[in-house]
Design a protein around this motif. Sequence first.
Motif, PDB file in Angstrom:
ATOM      1  N   ASN A 282       0.842  -1.207   0.000  1.00  0.00           N
ATOM      2  CA  ASN A 282       0.000   0.000   0.000  1.00  0.00           C
ATOM      3  C   ASN A 282       0.872   1.251   0.000  1.00  0.00           C
ATOM      4  O   ASN A 282       0.907   2.006   0.982  1.00  0.00           O
ATOM      5  CB  ASN A 282      -0.910   0.012   1.229  1.00  0.00           C
ATOM      6  N   PRO A 283       1.589   1.515  -1.081  1.00  0.00           N
ATOM      7  CA  PRO A 283       2.486   2.670  -1.118  1.00  0.00           C
ATOM      8  C   PRO A 283       1.730   3.990  -0.924  1.00  0.00           C
ATOM      9  O   PRO A 283       0.638   4.174  -1.460  1.00  0.00           O
ATOM     10  CB  PRO A 283       3.112   2.599  -2.515  1.00  0.00           C
ATOM     11  N   ASN A 284       2.308   4.854  -0.095  1.00  0.00           N
ATOM     12  CA  ASN A 284       1.770   6.198   0.170  1.00  0.00           C
ATOM     13  C   ASN A 284       0.446   6.192   0.943  1.00  0.00           C
ATOM     14  O   ASN A 284      -0.205   7.232   1.054  1.00  0.00           O
ATOM     15  CB  ASN A 284       1.577   6.980  -1.138  1.00  0.00           C
ATOM     16  N   ASN A 285       0.048   5.034   1.460  1.00  0.00           N
ATOM     17  CA  ASN A 285      -1.224   4.960   2.197  1.00  0.00           C
ATOM     18  C   ASN A 285      -0.923   4.964   3.696  1.00  0.00           C
ATOM     19  O   ASN A 285      -0.698   3.922   4.313  1.00  0.00           O
ATOM     20  CB  ASN A 285      -2.001   3.697   1.802  1.00  0.00           C
ATOM     21  N   THR A 286      -0.903   6.158   4.261  1.00  0.00           N
ATOM     22  CA  THR A 286      -0.547   6.307   5.677  1.00  0.00           C
ATOM     23  C   THR A 286      -1.505   5.566   6.596  1.00  0.00           C
ATOM     24  O   THR A 286      -1.091   4.932   7.566  1.00  0.00           O
ATOM     25  CB  THR A 286      -0.534   7.800   6.060  1.00  0.00           C
ATOM     26  N   TRP A 287      -2.791   5.634   6.288  1.00  0.00           N
ATOM     27  CA  TRP A 287      -3.771   4.987   7.169  1.00  0.00           C
ATOM     28  C   TRP A 287      -3.632   3.469   7.129  1.00  0.00           C
ATOM     29  O   TRP A 287      -3.805   2.802   8.149  1.00  0.00           O
ATOM     30  CB  TRP A 287      -5.180   5.392   6.783  1.00  0.00           C
ATOM     31  N   ALA A 288      -3.337   2.916   5.979  1.00  0.00           N
ATOM     32  CA  ALA A 288      -3.137   1.470   5.896  1.00  0.00           C
ATOM     33  C   ALA A 288      -1.958   1.042   6.767  1.00  0.00           C
ATOM     34  O   ALA A 288      -2.015   0.026   7.467  1.00  0.00           O
ATOM     35  CB  ALA A 288      -2.904   1.047   4.446  1.00  0.00           C
ATOM     36  N   SER A 289      -0.887   1.821   6.736  1.00  0.00           N
ATOM     37  CA  SER A 289       0.284   1.517   7.559  1.00  0.00           C
ATOM     38  C   SER A 289      -0.061   1.594   9.041  1.00  0.00           C
ATOM     39  O   SER A 289       0.307   0.725   9.833  1.00  0.00           O
ATOM     40  CB  SER A 289       1.421   2.498   7.245  1.00  0.00           C
TER      41      SER A 289
END
Length: 345
Positions: A282-289
Amino acid sequence: MRVSLASIFLGMSCLAHAHSYAVTTYAPVPSTAIGPPVNDEGYRVQSLGGGAYLLADGTYQSLFFVTPKSVIMVDAPPTTGENILAAIRSVTHLPISHLVYSHYHADHIGAAYLLAKKGVTIIAHELTEYELKITPDPNRPLPHVTFKGSHTLHIDNQTLQLDYHGPIHAPGNLFIYAPKQKILMLIDLVFPGWVPFANLAEAQNVGMFIKAHELILEYDFKYYIGGHVNRLGDRKDVLIQQEYVQDVYNNARTAILLSNSPPNATNPLSIGTILGPIQEANPNNTWASFIGYVDTLTEYCANVTTQKWLGKLAAADVYTLSHCETMVESSRIDYGYLGPFGVQG
């Protein structure tokens, strides 16, 4: 015609089978969590001495006191409904003179309109009135008498001490103490024989939820009424839940500390180990991280806590995950245990 909760659940069960819904099977409920059965009408009245009576419907609890002239009712759960009046009539035909709201939530006072007849004085904390004014509900009439800190209700030969110690479960929720009978009623805090309801019983202030166990133990009580499940509690039940909540607290903190440690074979909670695969997918997906990070810490806390408490408190495998999620987040934002998201020295 009265419709019991059991018939509703049975209907839901049949519907589930008809549609082949997946049903999760949890661990058996320990015998220590099971209280006396309700009667054929769906309720149980239990004398606690001195004119005090517990009213339970198997899921919710309320309380009433009989004086030489009238009845003082505490809470009016909609699941009990008109059985509240039937239960009182099974003890006395005296009228209800006062109704005390433990707090504003509808699942505990949603049948108040059935009791709020002419001459019945409703008493609540001022914050309960405030909350009821925000979301008006004809089933929960506004109180006639409110107070800010504590209030002593003395009616004939019955005395109730109503104390507010802060927003433990909800603004305005009261410690309701009957000194003569040594009864303490505090709704949605301790669940005798069970782990708390989801997310630390939907606590609005986790720090106060934890501290409330100490506040409870300062009262001289024999009976504890928590408002849910189907048996009375006592001091031992409060101490047991206090230990359980402390374990959730400690295990959530441990998870955060481990996440701030270097990755190695014995530490799967290191933030580098957790985030690598998530960020790659999930690149660039802060919430997923971030949700992946919180979920991993939550699962660690839940696994360790459940391993200890399964079989000791009912539903440890049902709600411990939600308690750990709440405690992980509270540890971060309330207590400042930010782990890898804090200032790194």
